[in-house]
Design an enzyme around this catalytic site. Structure first.
Site, PDB file in Angstrom:
ATOM      1  N   HIS A 127       0.879  -1.339  -0.066  1.00 19.70           N
ATOM      2  CA  HIS A 127       0.106   0.100   0.046  1.00 19.70           C
ATOM      3  C   HIS A 127       0.839   1.116  -0.256  1.00 19.70           C
ATOM      4  O   HIS A 127       0.571   2.410   0.700  1.00 19.70           O
ATOM      5  CB  HIS A 127      -0.937  -0.067   1.154  1.00 19.70           C
ATOM      6  CG  HIS A 127      -1.996  -1.215   1.310  1.00 19.70           C
ATOM      7  ND1 HIS A 127      -3.101  -0.986   0.872  1.00 19.70           N
ATOM      8  CD2 HIS A 127      -1.799  -2.223   1.669  1.00 19.70           C
ATOM      9  CE1 HIS A 127      -3.821  -2.096   0.669  1.00 19.70           C
ATOM     10  NE2 HIS A 127      -3.210  -2.831   1.497  1.00 19.70           N
ATOM     11  N   ASN A 150     -10.404  -2.754   2.569  1.00 17.65           N
ATOM     12  CA  ASN A 150     -10.194  -2.691   1.208  1.00 17.65           C
ATOM     13  C   ASN A 150     -11.409  -2.320   0.275  1.00 17.65           C
ATOM     14  O   ASN A 150     -12.419  -2.433   0.902  1.00 17.65           O
ATOM     15  CB  ASN A 150      -9.548  -4.004   0.609  1.00 17.65           C
ATOM     16  CG  ASN A 150      -8.186  -4.397   1.103  1.00 17.65           C
ATOM     17  OD1 ASN A 150      -7.518  -3.514   1.332  1.00 17.65           O
ATOM     18  ND2 ASN A 150      -7.655  -5.458   0.887  1.00 17.65           N
TER      19      ASN A 150
HETATM   20 FE1  HDE Z   1      -2.368  -4.729   5.569  1.00 17.21          FE
HETATM   21  N1  HDE Z   1      -0.538  -3.993   5.954  1.00 17.21           N
HETATM   22  N2  HDE Z   1      -1.750  -6.492   6.174  1.00 17.21           N
HETATM   23  N3  HDE Z   1      -4.018  -5.600   4.990  1.00 17.21           N
HETATM   24  N4  HDE Z   1      -3.095  -2.990   4.802  1.00 17.21           N
HETATM   25  C1  HDE Z   1      -0.084  -2.712   5.795  1.00 17.21           C
HETATM   26  O1  HDE Z   1       0.880  -1.513   7.262  1.00 17.21           O
HETATM   27  C2  HDE Z   1      -0.564  -6.772   6.708  1.00 17.21           C
HETATM   28  C3  HDE Z   1      -4.677  -6.884   4.955  1.00 17.21           C
HETATM   29  C4  HDE Z   1      -4.171  -2.841   4.418  1.00 17.21           C
HETATM   30  O2  HDE Z   1      -3.027   3.494   4.241  1.00 17.21           O
HETATM   31  C5  HDE Z   1       0.893  -2.254   6.391  1.00 17.21           C
HETATM   32  O3  HDE Z   1       1.439   0.719   7.936  1.00 17.21           O
HETATM   33  C6  HDE Z   1      -0.530  -8.263   7.101  1.00 17.21           C
HETATM   34  C7  HDE Z   1      -6.073  -7.001   4.981  1.00 17.21           C
HETATM   35  C8  HDE Z   1      -4.405  -1.365   4.037  1.00 17.21           C
HETATM   36  O4  HDE Z   1      -1.798   3.394   5.764  1.00 17.21           O
HETATM   37  C9  HDE Z   1       1.561  -3.724   7.001  1.00 17.21           C
HETATM   38  C10 HDE Z   1      -1.807  -8.694   6.838  1.00 17.21           C
HETATM   39  C11 HDE Z   1      -6.458  -5.888   4.627  1.00 17.21           C
HETATM   40  C12 HDE Z   1      -3.115  -0.935   4.370  1.00 17.21           C
HETATM   41  C13 HDE Z   1       0.450  -4.692   6.591  1.00 17.21           C
HETATM   42  C14 HDE Z   1      -2.525  -7.877   5.975  1.00 17.21           C
HETATM   43  C15 HDE Z   1      -5.271  -4.966   4.650  1.00 17.21           C
HETATM   44  C16 HDE Z   1      -2.330  -1.935   4.803  1.00 17.21           C
HETATM   45  C17 HDE Z   1       1.992  -1.804   5.414  1.00 17.21           C
HETATM   46  C18 HDE Z   1      -2.137 -10.364   6.874  1.00 17.21           C
HETATM   47  C19 HDE Z   1      -7.949  -5.510   4.157  1.00 17.21           C
HETATM   48  C20 HDE Z   1      -2.717   0.637   3.947  1.00 17.21           C
HETATM   49  C21 HDE Z   1       2.214  -0.293   5.965  1.00 17.21           C
HETATM   50  C22 HDE Z   1      -2.226 -10.651   8.173  1.00 17.21           C
HETATM   51  C23 HDE Z   1      -8.847  -5.755   5.457  1.00 17.21           C
HETATM   52  C24 HDE Z   1      -2.854   1.405   5.347  1.00 17.21           C
HETATM   53  C25 HDE Z   1       1.663  -0.269   7.313  1.00 17.21           C
HETATM   54  C26 HDE Z   1      -2.366   2.941   4.959  1.00 17.21           C
HETATM   55  C27 HDE Z   1      -0.889  -1.780   5.135  1.00 17.21           C
HETATM   56  C28 HDE Z   1       0.273  -5.941   7.022  1.00 17.21           C
HETATM   57  C29 HDE Z   1      -3.726  -8.069   5.283  1.00 17.21           C
HETATM   58  C30 HDE Z   1      -5.531  -3.490   4.208  1.00 17.21           C
HETATM   59  C31 HDE Z   1       2.761  -4.411   6.768  1.00 17.21           C
HETATM   60  C32 HDE Z   1       0.667  -9.031   7.907  1.00 17.21           C
HETATM   61  C33 HDE Z   1      -6.733  -8.257   4.942  1.00 17.21           C
HETATM   62  C34 HDE Z   1      -5.760  -0.592   3.322  1.00 17.21           C
HETATM   63  O5  HDE Z   1       1.755  -3.578   8.479  1.00 17.21           O
END
Ligand code: HDE
Length: 713
Positions: free
Chosen positions: A78, A151
């Site tokens: 993202h 999302n």
């Molecule tokens: Fe994320 N995700 N994600 N994700 N995600 C990040 O956090 C992660 C997941 C989502 O505008 C990171 O600050 C893991 C689902 C958005 O700043 C990180 C898993 C959904 C954003 C991270 C998921 C999301 C992130 C990268 C599996 C929808 C952007 C930088 C367990 C429900 C937020 C940060 C923004 C961002 C990890 C799965 C949505 C790396 C480990 C499911 C919208 O921490």
């Protein structure tokens, strides 16, 4: 009863808080970081006019030192995003389900900051990549900050946090040559997808038009996981969160997406910014799907499985409030880049479930901020500060920006009178939901998560024919970009499990047969000790024939607000036709843009000068929603001397957009490649203003798709 005594102005409270940290250089002298006024920022201090630079030059060292450290690591996923401020308002208290102030107090205007993003690309990648879009909302509530980090699709690729690094490594540029940027169409991604069948549901959503939105303002948002709402009696209900855009859900075609990426790779970013600047504030309604705890096992799928949605036809979405985005950030880095969302930020009245993906996220987001923002004090950055006061015994560390008062930093204490003190649940203290647990500790996955084909099939069945065609084209494009036949074969076999007709068409486009079986077990998303046979995806079920809410054909088509209409004009255009159309479109809040053979101004047949928005050399058809060409002999003659005007209209035709002409304007249509324009439902001659507006509101005339396909551009 809803509490009525809280402030209407919390929205402006957050603004005030941010203002405290905002630096406005208007009428102010340039200074060093120490506040020293500067008299020269163009020349370094030298030993003589042509001499070496002196180490003494603290101004040079300070300026360069800052520059050397300006960048921070981009988000691992993202990375590419845009943010905006706004507020959330509740229609009616839902205290029956939740005790959260944001869900019970209708007098509040809760400030929010929203960040939209793509997943796979780097910070500078194109907005129009085929991808999932992040939809992260930070609610600054009076009881603490709540982050709903979702999302634009209601399901996710994987079921367990343990697989997230694998998924992301597979879709990111391949590690040997760092190619391709912001694109899923490559071997490593399809290698992973074809071996991990739980991905198929989210994957087919990405292959659909949802993967290439027309605007961030025209996307739905979803919390994805099942959460819990907790009421004042401590009773829980399961809940899924939905954001429904007031403008409906609309997308561009893949051909447009590719061209927009070249013409304006900031297309979504600019569109959001411009709409807010123009006072056309994007708006979404917050919807809830509520399931009583006792109904947890009534479904054909597991509520804890994040690769499943609850069809709206089974549990309707109740709209409980609205979110309006009404302010652009002052500074992209300070706000949009530094904002840190944490799915673990919740408030009393909302709680988690055991969804194994959600559980992993509760760890990851806080952890990642350390390498991104560099200090565990990132909550003190203005955009991340809660609106209420913060008091605790956590101390020190890099970038401590506050001065905690007093002699004690421990609890319990008597020296500070026990402060900061604990709050009871009745006083607002957070109490986790007391879920009963009686289980063995295992590393594994529930059998109830093994249905991987039913919902992708339901999604595909629910689409309109034109949407199905787009899905076919998308699979064909993506797999066509893969080099390895065994990966394509596995994918074809899997697509056939979703829909055999779809697989056949994709196979034809790839020049391959759909295999009737595949050699190796496909679901490798299991442990080495597990019995591979037992862990194959379960049989496809058909618990619902169709779920109409999944199709964009059933979205809203009642407005043309913020739609960009290109007026193709040159000197001598017919002012009467022009004015009539412009007034009608602007009355409906559409944006009229004048495209002319050159920049500057042009003169109509009444002798008035009009400002040109873009010369034809600097713009492209794909950046507009519809086209209008007013008559005027001189104007049309001039337009016909530049072939790009005809191409502009041909492209609008190819992308099934509404086109209107008056009088001589028809000559442009006649000069183009579109043969059937006289019978087309979304092409209008001579003043059919009302019909033109209706056609724009319908977004596209998909009936034209087959004819449009034949246009060579
Ligand atoms: Fe994320 N995700 N994600 N994700 N995600 C990040 O956090 C992660 C997941 C989502 O505008 C990171 O600050 C893991 C689902 C958005 O700043 C990180 C898993 C959904 C954003 C991270 C998921 C999301 C992130 C990268 C599996 C929808 C952007 C930088 C367990 C429900 C937020 C940060 C923004 C961002 C990890 C799965 C949505 C790396 C480990 C499911 C919208 O921490």
């Amino acid at each position: 009863m809803a509490k009525k005594n809280t402030s209407q102005n919390k929205d402006s409270d957050k603004q005030k808080q941010l203002k405290k940290f905002t630096l406005d250089p208007k009428d102010k002298p340039l200074t060093t970081r120490q506040g020293l006024k500067v008299n020269d920022t163009n020349n370094s201090l030298k030993a003589g006019e042509r001499g070496a630079t002196l180490l003494e030059d603290f101004m040079l060292r300070e300026k360069i030192h800052n520059f050397d450290h300006e960048r921070i690591p981009e988000r691992i996923v993202h990375a590419r995003g845009s943010g905006a401020h706004g507020y959330f308002e509740l229609y009616e208290s839902i205290e029956k389900y939740s005790k959260a102030g944001i869900f019970t107090d209708t007098s509040r205007k809760t400030p929010v900051f929203v960040r939209f993003s793509t997943v796979a690309g780097s910070k500078g990648s194109t907005d129009l990549a085929r991808d999932v879009r992040g939809f992260a909302v930070k609610f600054y509530t009076e009881e603490g900050t709540w982050d709903l980090v979702g999302n634009n699709m209601p399901i996710f690729f994987i079921q367990d946090a343990m697989k997230f690094p694998d998924l992301i490594h597979s879709v990111k540029p391949e590690p040997n040559n760092e190619i391709p940027q912001a694109a899923s169409a490559h071997d490593t991604f399809y290698d992973f997808v074809s071996l991990t069948t739980e991905t198929l549901h989210n994957h087919i959503w990405v292959m659909s038009d949802r993967g290439i939105p027309r605007s961030l303002r025209m996307m739905e948002g979803f919390g994805i996981h099942t959460f819990r709402l907790i009421n004042g009696k401590g009773e829980a209900h399961f809940v899924k969160f939905h954001w429904k855009p007031k403008l409906g859900v609309h997308s561009v075609t893949w051909d447009e997406a590719v061209k927009i990426s070249g013409a304006d790779s900031d297309f979504h970013r600019r569109d959001l910014w411009d709409a807010i600047e123009a006072g056309q504030y994007p708006e979404w309604e917050l919807g809830l799907q509520i399931v009583p705890e006792e109904d947890e096992h009534k479904f054909d799928f597991d509520l804890l499985d994040p690769t499943k949605l609850i069809p709206e036809e089974m549990v309707p979405v109740q709209l409980i409030g609205r979110m309006v985005l009404n302010r652009n950030p002052e500074n992209f880095f300070a706000e949009t880049e530094q904002v840190a969302f944490l799915p673990g930020n919740i408030v009393p009245g909302i709680d988690f479930t055991n969804d194994p993906l959600l559980q992993g996220r509760l760890f990851s987001y806080r952890d990642t901020q350390l390498s991104r923002l560099g200090s565990h004090n990132f909550h003190q950055i203005p955009i991340n500060r809660p609106i209420g006061e913060v008091h605790n015994n956590q101390r020190d560390g890099h970038m401590q920006m506050e001065i905690p008062k007093g002699r004690t930093a421990y609890f319990p204490n008597s020296l500070s009178g026990g402060c900061p003190y604990l709050s009871t649940v009745a006083e607002g203290g957070f109490e986790p939901y007391q879920e009963r647990i009686d289980a063995k500790k295992i590393r594994g996955r529930s059998e109830s998560f093994s249905d991987h084909f039913s919902q992708p099939a339901l999604f595909y069945r629910s689409l309109a024919d034109w949407e199905k065609q787009h899905v076919t084209d998308a699979y064909s494009f993506e797999l066509g970009k893969c080099d390895h036949d065994h990966i394509k074969e596995r994918m074809l076999w899997l697509i056939a499990q979703i829909d055999s007709g779809l697989a056949k068409k994709v196979g034809e486009n790839l020049g391959m047969k759909v295999p009737s079986k595949i050699e190796k077990p496909i679901n490798q998303a299991i442990g080495a000790d597990a019995n591979v046979k037992d862990h194959q995806p379960g049989k496809k079920k058909n618990y619902l024939d169709k779920a109409p809410a999944l199709s964009q054909a059933n979205t809203k088509f009642d407005t043309i607000a913020t739609r960009k209409v290109a007026f193709l004009v040159a000197d001598g255009f017919n002012m009467k036709d022009f004015d009539n159309m412009k007034k009608a479109l602007e009355k409906e809040k559409a944006m009229v843009k004048l495209i002319a053979p050159h920049g500057g101004t042009i003169t109509c047949d009444s002798g008035m000068e009009h400002k040109v928005d873009a010369s034809i050399m600097t713009t492209e058809s794909v950046l507009y929603d519809a086209v209008f060409i007013p008559g005027g002999e001189k104007s049309i003659k001039a337009l016909l001397t530049k072939s790009k005007f005809v191409k502009f209209v041909d492209e609008a035709f190819k992308h099934c957009k509404a086109i209107a002409v008056t009088n001589e304007g028809v000559q442009i249509l006649e000069s183009g490649n579109m043969k059937d324009f006289k019978t087309d439902k979304a092409i209008f001659q001579d003043g059919k203003v009302k019909e033109f507006i209706e056609a724009i509101a319908k977004h596209r005339n998909w009936e034209r798709m087959e004819v449009a396909e034949k246009i060579a551009i």
